[in-house]
Scaffold this motif. Structure first.
Motif: not given
Length: 164
Positions: A43-50, A66-69, A76-78
């Motif tokens: 799984q990944s998150v880029i800044p524009d998706d936040v 960012a990731l997880g629940d 999880y990542v917040l």
């Protein structure tokens, strides 16, 4: 004897790894029996998706998942963002947290009430580990600060006082 040790170690690594570097396979292409495809789990998150959400109780604070629940038993990542001069009052979490300062300077202190005389500055790149149940607070004294928090849920927050 050193030669035999290193040869045995090398042979053990070759056997354990399934020979990927000899067969030309990448690590992602090798798998053990009954192991799911790890590429499908990435799984990944880029800044524009936040998707930042303002905190309705504390002025100048925004957060994003960012990731997880965080409400489940999982990693999880917040992300947290504090405007200049914002104070995040003393609080605890039921789980341990690892906070990485992404940008700016996070001023962090431990105690049951915000106290600017005991905060320590943590510039971008700093990492702070906060054990579960530890009362702590944060402040963005000099400008906006952005942090990443990682933990294993379920998590929550309990405020100690109304010192925001």
């Amino acid at each position: 004897m050193k030669k035999e040790f290193w040869l045995a170690l090398l042979m053990g690594l070759i056997i354990i790894t399934g020979l990927p570097f000899i067969t030309g396979q990448s690590w992602a292409e090798t798998s053990l029996p009954n192991t799911p495809n790890l590429q499908a789990q990435v799984q990944s998150v880029i800044p524009d998706d936040v998707q930042w959400n303002p905190n309705s109780d504390i002025a100048g604070i925004e957060s994003a998942i960012a990731l997880g629940d965080p409400s489940n038993s999982e990693l999880y990542v917040l992300f947290g963002k504090m405007e200049s001069s914002a104070i995040f009052p003393a609080h605890t979490h039921p789980d341990a947290r690892i906070t990485t300062v992404i940008s700016g300077v996070m001023y962090y202190g431990v105690g049951k009430q915000f106290d600017r005389t005991i905060v320590q500055p943590y510039p971008a790149g700093s990492v702070v580990y906060t054990p579960a149940g530890t009362s702590h607070f944060m402040w963005a004294q000099d400008g906006e600060a952005v942090m990443q928090e990682t933990g294993f849920g379920p998590t929550g927050i309990t405020f100690m006082t109304n010192d925001n």
